[in-house]
Enzyme design. Structure first.
Site, PDB file in Angstrom:
ATOM      1  N   PHE A   3       0.861  -1.188   0.000  1.00 38.65           N
ATOM      2  CA  PHE A   3       0.000   0.000   0.000  1.00 38.65           C
ATOM      3  C   PHE A   3       0.902   1.244   0.000  1.00 38.65           C
ATOM      4  O   PHE A   3       1.850   1.326   0.779  1.00 38.65           O
ATOM      5  CB  PHE A   3      -0.903  -0.023   1.230  1.00 38.65           C
ATOM      6  CG  PHE A   3      -1.977   1.025   1.188  1.00 38.65           C
ATOM      7  CD1 PHE A   3      -3.129   0.820   0.464  1.00 38.65           C
ATOM      8  CD2 PHE A   3      -1.802   2.224   1.851  1.00 38.65           C
ATOM      9  CE1 PHE A   3      -4.118   1.798   0.412  1.00 38.65           C
ATOM     10  CE2 PHE A   3      -2.787   3.209   1.799  1.00 38.65           C
ATOM     11  CZ  PHE A   3      -3.943   2.996   1.085  1.00 38.65           C
ATOM     12  N   ASP A  23       1.516  -4.849   9.057  1.00 36.51           N
ATOM     13  CA  ASP A  23       0.414  -3.946   8.758  1.00 36.51           C
ATOM     14  C   ASP A  23      -0.829  -4.814   8.562  1.00 36.51           C
ATOM     15  O   ASP A  23      -0.914  -5.567   7.585  1.00 36.51           O
ATOM     16  CB  ASP A  23       0.747  -3.136   7.497  1.00 36.51           C
ATOM     17  CG  ASP A  23      -0.335  -2.130   7.148  1.00 36.51           C
ATOM     18  OD1 ASP A  23      -1.497  -2.360   7.536  1.00 36.51           O
ATOM     19  OD2 ASP A  23      -0.029  -1.129   6.475  1.00 36.51           O
ATOM     20  N   TYR A  59     -11.163   1.778  10.171  1.00 39.04           N
ATOM     21  CA  TYR A  59     -12.354   2.095   9.354  1.00 39.04           C
ATOM     22  C   TYR A  59     -12.647   1.080   8.260  1.00 39.04           C
ATOM     23  O   TYR A  59     -13.584   1.261   7.502  1.00 39.04           O
ATOM     24  CB  TYR A  59     -12.219   3.496   8.739  1.00 39.04           C
ATOM     25  CG  TYR A  59     -10.944   3.753   7.961  1.00 39.04           C
ATOM     26  CD1 TYR A  59     -10.785   3.307   6.664  1.00 39.04           C
ATOM     27  CD2 TYR A  59      -9.892   4.454   8.540  1.00 39.04           C
ATOM     28  CE1 TYR A  59      -9.605   3.541   5.957  1.00 39.04           C
ATOM     29  CE2 TYR A  59      -8.718   4.687   7.851  1.00 39.04           C
ATOM     30  CZ  TYR A  59      -8.580   4.236   6.558  1.00 39.04           C
ATOM     31  OH  TYR A  59      -7.411   4.463   5.879  1.00 39.04           O
ATOM     32  N   LYS A  60     -11.842  -0.003   8.173  1.00 34.47           N
ATOM     33  CA  LYS A  60     -12.125  -1.015   7.151  1.00 34.47           C
ATOM     34  C   LYS A  60     -13.020  -2.095   7.768  1.00 34.47           C
ATOM     35  O   LYS A  60     -14.179  -1.835   8.049  1.00 34.47           O
ATOM     36  CB  LYS A  60     -10.819  -1.551   6.587  1.00 34.47           C
ATOM     37  CG  LYS A  60     -10.110  -0.477   5.733  1.00 34.47           C
ATOM     38  CD  LYS A  60      -8.713  -0.843   5.286  1.00 34.47           C
ATOM     39  CE  LYS A  60      -8.132   0.309   4.456  1.00 34.47           C
ATOM     40  NZ  LYS A  60      -6.654   0.280   4.419  1.00 34.47           N
ATOM     41  N   ARG A 116     -11.978  -4.560  -7.542  1.00 33.09           N
ATOM     42  CA  ARG A 116     -11.774  -5.166  -6.240  1.00 33.09           C
ATOM     43  C   ARG A 116     -13.113  -5.302  -5.513  1.00 33.09           C
ATOM     44  O   ARG A 116     -13.891  -4.353  -5.462  1.00 33.09           O
ATOM     45  CB  ARG A 116     -10.833  -4.246  -5.456  1.00 33.09           C
ATOM     46  CG  ARG A 116     -10.106  -4.877  -4.316  1.00 33.09           C
ATOM     47  CD  ARG A 116      -9.088  -3.896  -3.779  1.00 33.09           C
ATOM     48  NE  ARG A 116      -9.726  -2.699  -3.218  1.00 33.09           N
ATOM     49  CZ  ARG A 116      -9.237  -2.003  -2.193  1.00 33.09           C
ATOM     50  NH1 ARG A 116      -8.090  -2.370  -1.621  1.00 33.09           N
ATOM     51  NH2 ARG A 116      -9.852  -0.934  -1.739  1.00 33.09           N
TER      52      ARG A 116
HETATM   53  C1  LIG Z   1      -5.939   1.447   4.290  1.00 35.87           C
HETATM   54  C2  LIG Z   1      -4.469   1.237   4.478  1.00 35.87           C
HETATM   55  C3  LIG Z   1      -3.682   2.212   5.108  1.00 35.87           C
HETATM   56  C4  LIG Z   1      -4.308   3.511   5.525  1.00 35.87           C
HETATM   57  O1  LIG Z   1      -3.454   4.407   6.120  1.00 35.87           O
HETATM   58  P1  LIG Z   1      -4.032   5.729   6.783  1.00 35.87           P
HETATM   59  O2  LIG Z   1      -2.858   6.479   7.228  1.00 35.87           O
HETATM   60  O3  LIG Z   1      -4.925   5.331   7.927  1.00 35.87           O
HETATM   61  O4  LIG Z   1      -4.811   6.477   5.741  1.00 35.87           O
HETATM   62  C5  LIG Z   1      -2.337   1.920   5.309  1.00 35.87           C
HETATM   63  N1  LIG Z   1      -1.791   0.742   4.907  1.00 35.87           N
HETATM   64  C6  LIG Z   1      -2.536  -0.213   4.304  1.00 35.87           C
HETATM   65  C7  LIG Z   1      -1.921  -1.502   3.893  1.00 35.87           C
HETATM   66  C8  LIG Z   1      -3.888   0.013   4.052  1.00 35.87           C
HETATM   67  O5  LIG Z   1      -4.620  -0.910   3.437  1.00 35.87           O
END
Ligand SMILES: *Cc1c(COP(=O)(O)O)cnc(C)c1O
Length: 411
Positions: free
Chosen positions: A124, A196, A221-222, A370
């Site tokens: 990500f 993560d 929030y997921k 997705r």
């Molecule tokens: C959604 C997601 C994030 C989100 O990071 P924020 O700083 O909370 O916006 C980070 N890493 C991964 C792998 C994600 O899927």
């Protein structure tokens, strides 16, 4: 597989009752809970209570009387129960990006003399961007090895490696890494691992202490349904807490914030991972979502997730094979998170056409469609309906119009 078979699965579903805990529009099939979880019904009344009574009436007394100050710890302890951590090892604070900065910095400090970090190319983006920021602001050089092939990750971890930063469920493909094997490899060569858990917390059981994990972050929030921009969580194994020092040493991470001393002294426990004042409304809202996952349990959630994603792939094979999609998620559910992704050259327009029909998934550049499966509020009938709608869009070619080719800011 027929619609009647699928209907039977819903009737027998042990999680069928969980859907009532969420507010979802009737005309939507929501396959994007991996990006923004649905709204728990109780979230609205909880936020109203916090705003009107706790803030509006009780005012500053709420830090004590309504336990505002404890919220990051209290919710952290609840999340601990979902990810195999102990009480006092998890705190809910800030966003994932900021917590990645804290953890990577702290972990590098614990491995002085080593200058290599292993991560994954195509991780990500924020994970990679934060590493770039750390790299460019550090006095000592840091070699970031972003491995392109997931099968090569273990062999890339060597005696020079200080830290490994990986996302166990890949955000695009849903491919699941072997957390235990990677953690063991890292420890064998003296490296630390930061996991993560953004796409696994609330979607599948994670057992951090069973695998001897060092540090972890995850998203509120997921799959935890904490609300847009909900704070994320940080895990640090108890054995690291005395020595782990993160650089954003603000007053909320102080051992005694209300002594107002000039010198920073980190809190003994997980509180040292915090920096400043936390958003109480967001925390209170996030807790409502976490409570629902706790009530139903990760084993039931994972069982249904596997059945849903298996069903989606099976129906895809039966109804969509001829339209040029390519499955990029693993077929074997053991290696798959709670999402299924396909590539298609016209993926963006197809997804827009699908969303216009009320089936909400998302698109990830350059060509990935997705679909996320949140077992708490989805029905097997939704999986059926999503495939049938997509099949119709492909059969009629209704995706092929200008309206669906305008690219929005958020995809
Ligand atoms: C959604 C997601 C994030 C989100 O990071 P924020 O700083 O909370 O916006 C980070 N890493 C991964 C792998 C994600 O899927």
């Amino acid at each position: 597989m027929t619609e009647a078979d699928v209907f039977e699965w819903d009737v027998a579903d042990p999680l069928a009752g969980a859907r009532e805990s969420f507010s979802l529009p009737d005309d939507v099939i929501y396959l994007d809970g991996n990006s923004l979880g649905a709204m728990p019904r109780a979230a609205a009344s909880r936020v109203q209570e916090v705003v009107e009574r706790e803030w509006g009436h009780d005012l500053i007394r709420s830090w004590n009387d309504n336990h505002w100050f404890e919220l990051p710890y209290r919710i952290g302890d609840k999340i601990a129960g979902l990810i195999g951590a102990d009480t006092g090892e998890v705190v809910v604070t800030d966003c994932v990006s900021i917590n990645l900065y804290k953890l990577v910095s702290a972990a590098l400090k614990l491995r002085p003399g080593r200058s290599k970090l292993v991560t994954e190319a195509g991780n990500f983006p924020t994970d990679l961007y934060i590493l770039e920021g750390i790299q460019s602001s550090r006095a000592q050089p840091l070699e970031v090895n972003a491995v392109a092939d997931r099968d090569q990750i273990i062999s890339a971890i060597d005696e020079q490696t200080a830290v490994v930063l990986l996302t166990d469920v890949h955000y695009k493909t849903g491919h699941l890494l072997d957390m235990a094997a990677i953690t063991t490899r890292a420890h064998d060569v003296g490296a630390l691992v930061i996991w993560d858990l953004c796409h696994s917390a609330g979607a599948l059981p994670v057992d951090l202490n069973a695998i001897g994990a060092d540090f972890a972050v995850g998203c509120g929030y997921k799959y935890l349904n904490g609300g847009p921009g909900a704070p994320s969580f940080v895990f640090a194994a108890k054995r690291h807490l005395p020595d782990a020092r993160q650089p954003l040493s603000g007053w909320w991470g102080h051992q005694s914030p209300f002594v107002f001393s000039d010198e920073f002294e980190p809190a003994d426990g997980i509180g040292r991972m915090m920096s400043g004042t936390q958003g109480v409304i967001g925390l209170a809202c996030a807790e409502v979502g976490v409570d629902i996952s706790l009530r139903f349990g990760m084993t039931a959630i994972r069982d249904k997730s596997v059945r849903m994603t298996d069903l989606f792939i099976q129906l895809f094979d039966e109804h969509l094979a001829e339209y040029g999609f390519q499955l990029v998620s693993p077929r074997d559910s053991q290696h798959r998170g709670s999402q299924v992704a396909f590539t298609h050259a016209e993926g963006y327009a197809i997804m827009q056409a699908l969303i216009a029909r009320g089936v909400i998934g998302d698109f990830r550049a350059p060509d990935i469609l997705r679909f996320g499966f949140a077992p708490l509020y989805l029905r097997y009938a939704d999986v059926w309906q999503a495939i049938m709608t997509l099949a119709e869009i492909m059969k009629t070619g209704s995706w092929d119009c200008d309206e669906f080719k305008v690219v929005n800011a958020v995809t």
